[in-house]
Scaffold this motif. Structure first.
Motif, PDB file in Angstrom:
ATOM      1  N   UNK A 166       0.819  -1.210   0.000  1.00  9.22           N
ATOM      2  CA  UNK A 166       0.000   0.000   0.000  1.00  9.22           C
ATOM      3  C   UNK A 166       0.855   1.264   0.000  1.00  9.22           C
ATOM      4  N   UNK A 167       2.173   1.109   0.060  1.00  7.13           N
ATOM      5  CA  UNK A 167       3.061   2.260   0.179  1.00  7.13           C
ATOM      6  C   UNK A 167       3.163   3.020  -1.140  1.00  7.13           C
ATOM      7  N   UNK A 168       3.421   4.317  -1.032  1.00 10.41           N
ATOM      8  CA  UNK A 168       3.621   5.145  -2.216  1.00 10.41           C
ATOM      9  C   UNK A 168       4.496   6.335  -1.846  1.00 10.41           C
ATOM     10  N   UNK A 169       5.221   6.842  -2.844  1.00 13.06           N
ATOM     11  CA  UNK A 169       6.072   8.004  -2.613  1.00 13.06           C
ATOM     12  C   UNK A 169       5.323   9.280  -2.987  1.00 13.06           C
TER      13      UNK A 169
ATOM     14  N   UNK B 193       5.792  11.415  -5.443  1.00 14.27           N
ATOM     15  CA  UNK B 193       5.496  11.529  -6.870  1.00 14.27           C
ATOM     16  C   UNK B 193       4.261  10.708  -7.229  1.00 14.27           C
ATOM     17  N   UNK B 194       4.188   9.494  -6.687  1.00 15.31           N
ATOM     18  CA  UNK B 194       3.042   8.629  -6.954  1.00 15.31           C
ATOM     19  C   UNK B 194       1.766   9.239  -6.385  1.00 15.31           C
ATOM     20  N   UNK B 195       1.880   9.879  -5.221  1.00 21.87           N
ATOM     21  CA  UNK B 195       0.721  10.499  -4.591  1.00 21.87           C
ATOM     22  C   UNK B 195       0.173  11.635  -5.445  1.00 21.87           C
ATOM     23  N   UNK B 196       1.062  12.410  -6.048  1.00 18.71           N
ATOM     24  CA  UNK B 196       0.631  13.503  -6.936  1.00 18.71           C
ATOM     25  C   UNK B 196      -0.094  12.935  -8.149  1.00 18.71           C
ATOM     26  N   UNK B 197       0.459  11.852  -8.704  1.00 22.17           N
ATOM     27  CA  UNK B 197      -0.192  11.205  -9.835  1.00 22.17           C
ATOM     28  C   UNK B 197      -1.564  10.661  -9.443  1.00 22.17           C
ATOM     29  N   UNK B 198      -1.666  10.126  -8.224  1.00 19.13           N
ATOM     30  CA  UNK B 198      -2.933   9.585  -7.732  1.00 19.13           C
ATOM     31  C   UNK B 198      -3.989  10.686  -7.642  1.00 19.13           C
ATOM     32  N   UNK B 199      -3.593  11.849  -7.127  1.00 14.84           N
ATOM     33  CA  UNK B 199      -4.524  12.972  -7.002  1.00 14.84           C
ATOM     34  C   UNK B 199      -5.023  13.427  -8.370  1.00 14.84           C
TER      35      UNK B 199
ATOM     36  N   UNK C 258       6.358   3.488  -9.625  1.00 16.93           N
ATOM     37  CA  UNK C 258       6.808   3.025  -8.312  1.00 16.93           C
ATOM     38  C   UNK C 258       5.651   2.518  -7.443  1.00 16.93           C
ATOM     39  N   UNK C 259       4.514   2.292  -8.058  1.00 14.94           N
ATOM     40  CA  UNK C 259       3.369   1.769  -7.337  1.00 14.94           C
ATOM     41  C   UNK C 259       2.615   0.817  -8.253  1.00 14.94           C
ATOM     42  N   UNK C 260       2.127  -0.285  -7.695  1.00 16.27           N
ATOM     43  CA  UNK C 260       1.391  -1.262  -8.473  1.00 16.27           C
ATOM     44  C   UNK C 260       0.140  -0.618  -9.086  1.00 16.27           C
ATOM     45  N   UNK C 261      -0.153  -0.949 -10.342  1.00 14.69           N
ATOM     46  CA  UNK C 261      -1.275  -0.332 -11.048  1.00 14.69           C
ATOM     47  C   UNK C 261      -2.603  -0.612 -10.348  1.00 14.69           C
TER      48      UNK C 261
END
Length: 283
Positions: free
Chosen positions: A46-49, A51-57, A162-165
């Motif tokens: 469930x971890x994310x960095x 950069x991944x969090x910005x992409x998620x938003x 850096x995060x599973x799709x």
């Protein structure tokens, strides 16, 4: 792929029960709840960095808008037409956007396939009758916007390496459903849906558990086992399933323009994914 095609038809049915915000909230809410056990079962992180969090938003906003336009499109038009048009248009738009972003020149081979795809799309829009009111109708506009947004979403998701799709999608559902509930959905929605009939719950089951949790999970598993290129070719079945299911269960009319346009766009997408076909054509 059959369940993905069916989701367009089920969405059409659900427009008779709830508005666009309520449906997207319920769909994403049920999806992230049902995806949680799968993430735990497959032991995904469930971890994310940052950069991944910005992409998620960003993806959450785009996914929400896509879902709303999809709803509005089938509300004013037909689910079968939307499933065929949007599904075939997404790969073509995605290819053009990637070429523009990477500042790459589109080769003659690619240009041929894009023209072929454009011809198919124009057929589906029935542009040949030169009736601007029909060509730029609400359903067509919403479907075109939905295809464009999903193409952007595809590119953004591919950047989040850096995060599973599957986990990435899980987080987008959480953020989207929470945002919709806070700003656009009445808290009485839960009391409202309790009184809905079997038809509502069956179609909600189709667009959540079957078409998203189950079908998307199978798609991701298939991508890891067979490869993304091989699995992506199965997407060609989505337009056919949407058209067929819409005709059987909702009596939606399938026009010759839609059939011809779908065939041409599928051929164009196939060539884009398998450019070695041109070597065969030269022989």
């Amino acid at each position: 792929m059959i369940f993905w095609g069916a989701s367009w038809i089920s969405t059409k049915v659900l427009t008779n029960y709830v508005n666009e915000y309520e449906l997207v909230f319920l769909r994403m809410g049920i999806c992230f709840i049902s995806m949680f056990p799968l993430i735990y079962f497959f032991k995904l992180s469930f971890k994310f960095d940052l950069k991944s969090f910005i992409f998620i938003l960003i993806a959450s906003v785009i996914l929400t808008l896509y879902s709303i336009f999809m709803f509005l499109g089938v509300q004013h038009g037909t689910g079968s037409f939307g499933g065929a048009l949007v599904t075939t248009l997404i790969p073509i738009i995605t290819f053009i956007l990637i070429a523009l972003l990477n500042k790459k020149t589109i080769s003659l081979k690619h240009s041929f396939t894009l023209v072929l795809g454009a011809f198919g799309v124009l057929n589906m829009l029935n542009v040949w009758n030169f009736n601007l009111n029909e060509i730029f109708s609400k359903d067509n506009t919403y479907f075109l916007l939905a295809a464009f947004l999903w193409s952007i979403l595809t590119i953004i998701t591919s950047k989040a390496t850096k995060i599973n799709a599957f986990v990435f999608t899980f987080y987008t559902y959480i953020i989207s459903s929470f945002t919709l509930f806070v700003f656009f959905v009445d808290g009485n929605i839960f009391h409202k849906i309790v009184d809905f009939d079997f038809i509502f719950w069956f179609n909600m089951f189709v667009i959540t558990i079957l078409s998203t949790t189950f079908a998307t999970s199978i798609y991701f598993i298939g991508a890891t086992k067979l490869g993304a290129k091989e699995v992506s070719s199965y997407i060609f079945l989505v337009p056919a399933s949407a058209l067929t299911i819409g005709a059987i269960f909702l009596g939606e009319k399938i026009t010759y323009n839609t059939i011809i346009g779908t065939i041409f766009t599928i051929i164009a997408i196939y060539i884009l994914n398998n450019l070695n076909l041109f070597k065969f054509l030269k022989k």
